[in-house]
Scaffold this motif. Structure first.
Motif, short mmCIF file in Angstrom:
data_model
loop_
_atom_site.label_atom_id
_atom_site.label_comp_id
_atom_site.label_asym_id
_atom_site.label_seq_id
_atom_site.Cartn_x
_atom_site.Cartn_y
_atom_site.Cartn_z
N ILE A 146 23.87 76.57 29.93
CA ILE A 146 24.12 75.86 28.67
C ILE A 146 24.30 74.38 28.92
O ILE A 146 23.78 73.53 28.17
CB ILE A 146 25.36 76.46 27.98
CG1 ILE A 146 25.09 77.90 27.53
CG2 ILE A 146 25.78 75.60 26.79
CD1 ILE A 146 26.30 78.61 26.96
N GLN A 147 25.02 74.05 29.99
CA GLN A 147 25.25 72.65 30.32
C GLN A 147 23.94 71.94 30.65
O GLN A 147 23.69 70.82 30.18
CB GLN A 147 26.21 72.54 31.51
CG GLN A 147 26.56 71.09 31.87
CD GLN A 147 27.52 71.03 33.04
OE1 GLN A 147 27.85 72.04 33.64
NE2 GLN A 147 27.99 69.83 33.34
N VAL A 148 23.10 72.61 31.44
CA VAL A 148 21.80 72.04 31.80
C VAL A 148 20.95 71.86 30.55
O VAL A 148 20.28 70.84 30.36
CB VAL A 148 21.08 72.93 32.83
CG1 VAL A 148 19.64 72.46 33.02
CG2 VAL A 148 21.83 72.92 34.14
N SER A 149 21.01 72.85 29.66
CA SER A 149 20.22 72.79 28.43
C SER A 149 20.68 71.62 27.55
O SER A 149 19.86 70.88 27.00
CB SER A 149 20.32 74.11 27.68
OG SER A 149 19.64 74.04 26.46
N CYS A 150 21.99 71.48 27.43
CA CYS A 150 22.53 70.39 26.61
C CYS A 150 22.17 69.03 27.19
O CYS A 150 21.85 68.08 26.46
CB CYS A 150 24.04 70.53 26.49
SG CYS A 150 24.56 71.96 25.53
N THR A 151 22.23 68.93 28.52
CA THR A 151 21.87 67.68 29.19
C THR A 151 20.41 67.34 28.95
O THR A 151 20.06 66.18 28.65
CB THR A 151 22.16 67.78 30.69
OG1 THR A 151 23.53 68.09 30.89
CG2 THR A 151 21.81 66.48 31.39
N MET A 194 18.51 68.33 26.47
CA MET A 194 18.30 67.99 25.06
C MET A 194 18.75 66.58 24.76
O MET A 194 18.12 65.85 24.00
CB MET A 194 19.05 68.99 24.17
CG MET A 194 18.46 70.41 24.19
SD MET A 194 19.36 71.55 23.14
CE MET A 194 19.10 70.79 21.54
N SER A 195 19.87 66.16 25.39
CA SER A 195 20.35 64.80 25.13
C SER A 195 19.40 63.77 25.71
O SER A 195 19.23 62.67 25.16
CB SER A 195 21.74 64.64 25.75
OG SER A 195 21.69 64.79 27.16
N ILE A 196 18.72 64.12 26.80
CA ILE A 196 17.76 63.20 27.40
C ILE A 196 16.51 63.07 26.53
O ILE A 196 15.95 61.98 26.33
CB ILE A 196 17.39 63.64 28.81
CG1 ILE A 196 18.63 63.54 29.72
CG2 ILE A 196 16.25 62.82 29.38
CD1 ILE A 196 18.41 64.07 31.12
N LEU A 197 16.08 64.24 26.00
CA LEU A 197 14.84 64.26 25.22
C LEU A 197 15.05 63.79 23.78
O LEU A 197 14.08 63.52 23.06
CB LEU A 197 14.26 65.69 25.20
CG LEU A 197 13.83 66.24 26.58
CD1 LEU A 197 13.37 67.67 26.44
CD2 LEU A 197 12.70 65.36 27.15
N LYS A 198 16.31 63.66 23.33
CA LYS A 198 16.58 63.28 21.95
C LYS A 198 16.10 61.85 21.70
O LYS A 198 16.47 60.93 22.45
CB LYS A 198 18.09 63.38 21.67
CG LYS A 198 18.44 63.12 20.22
CD LYS A 198 19.93 63.31 20.01
CE LYS A 198 20.29 63.03 18.55
NZ LYS A 198 21.74 63.22 18.29
N PRO A 199 15.29 61.67 20.71
CA PRO A 199 14.76 60.31 20.45
C PRO A 199 15.84 59.37 20.00
O PRO A 199 16.80 59.76 19.32
CB PRO A 199 13.74 60.56 19.33
CG PRO A 199 14.20 61.81 18.65
CD PRO A 199 14.79 62.66 19.73
N LEU A 200 15.75 58.14 20.40
CA LEU A 200 16.69 57.09 20.01
C LEU A 200 16.50 56.71 18.56
O LEU A 200 15.41 56.69 18.05
CB LEU A 200 16.53 55.88 20.94
CG LEU A 200 16.80 56.15 22.43
CD1 LEU A 200 16.52 54.87 23.23
CD2 LEU A 200 18.25 56.56 22.62
#
Length: 294
Positions: free
Chosen positions: A281-286, A288-294
């Motif tokens: 879950i932690q890896v997944s959240c990390t 997703m936060s990286i791929l989230k567009p600014l």
């Protein structure tokens, strides 16, 4: 001296042709044939009776000598036994003193625990536990307990004798020891049990219990979870044994309880699965936060 038992001797037949010549010598002296044979028989009887007396006296002397030899041998063996026993007790006393001196570094807290038969963690008998003791600062009351925080924010009470400073490491629970630490500590705990005069059946039970764990096929499995299971099982059952040893519910640790061993394995596997899930879950959240567009 007669070589054969005269009591078993049989009087010769002086009437037979074999003794005719001897009888004739007596007849020539004026005896009749009947008188000659009776005289020879009487002479044989007198001689045989004398031989019997000599034989009996000889047997009494031999029996007395044999009895004296047995008593001397028994006395000698008793002296040897007493000497060996005294030597053994002296060696045991010296060994006990040497063990006490050798293990002066062991925490007074742990020694007192074993002395009264209370539960004591193996940590105190690991190389790390001994090292912590040797470097500890002496305090006025080493038996006093001090509260220390652990990494999980749960406070643990530890002996003041173990404290060097406020940042001293907390005592490691048995289930969190490595097998290397377990093998360091177990023989030392057995030694101290003997020093503290534990009952032989309790010492033998611990030896058998630890030997059974060390020979269990899970210990040699490439799956470390199974290896950890044995340590968890050990810590659980060892603690429970201490809690019940003075009650009617006490039992022996010699035999592994397969049902409880399986429960320990399920507990280890469940915790491992929880960690894997949390990590995923932690890896997944990390990600997703990286791929989230600014």
């Amino acid at each position: 001296m007669f070589q054969d038992d005269p009591n078993e001797a049989v009087m010769p037949d002086y009437v037979s042709d074999k003794h005719w010549e001897v009888c004739q010598q007596l007849v020539a002296e004026g005896l009749t044939d009947n008188q000659a044979t009776r005289s020879l028989a009487s002479l044989w009887t007198i001689t045989n009776n004398a031989a019997k007396e000599c034989w009996a006296a000889k047997q009494q002397r031999l029996e007395k000598i044999h009895r004296q030899n047995e008593e001397e041998e028994e006395h000698h063996l008793q002296l040897l036994h007493d000497k060996e026993e005294a030597t053994r007790l002296e060696e045991r006393k010296k060994e006990k003193q040497e063990q006490i001196h050798t293990h002066q570094a062991w925490k007074a807290y742990a020694i007192r625990k074993l002395k009264v038969g209370d539960f004591c963690k193996l940590h105190y008998f690991t190389n790390k536990g001994l090292k912590d003791t040797k470097t500890a600062v002496l305090v006025a009351k080493p038996e006093a307990l001090v509260m220390l925080p652990e990494a999980n924010r749960v406070h643990t009470w530890v002996p003041a004798a173990a404290i060097k400073d406020p940042k001293a490491a907390a005592i490691i629970k048995d289930k969190h020891l490595s097998w290397e630490e377990f093998n360091e500590a177990a023989p030392r705990m057995i030694t101290m049990m003997r020093v503290q005069d534990w009952p032989d059946n309790h010492i033998d039970m611990h030896i058998q219990f630890w030997s059974t764990l060390q020979n269990h096929h899970w210990l040699h499995s490439p799956d470390q979870l199974k290896q950890h299971t044995l340590l968890l099982y050990w810590s659980q059952q060892h603690h429970r044994w201490y809690l019940t040893v003075r009650t009617l519910q006490g039992w022996s640790l010699k035999e592994l309880n397969q049902d409880l061993l399986i429960e320990a394995r399920e507990e280890i596997f469940d915790k491992h699965l929880e960690k894997q899930t949390a990590r995923a879950i932690q890896v997944s959240c990390t990600a997703m936060s990286i791929l989230k567009p600014l």
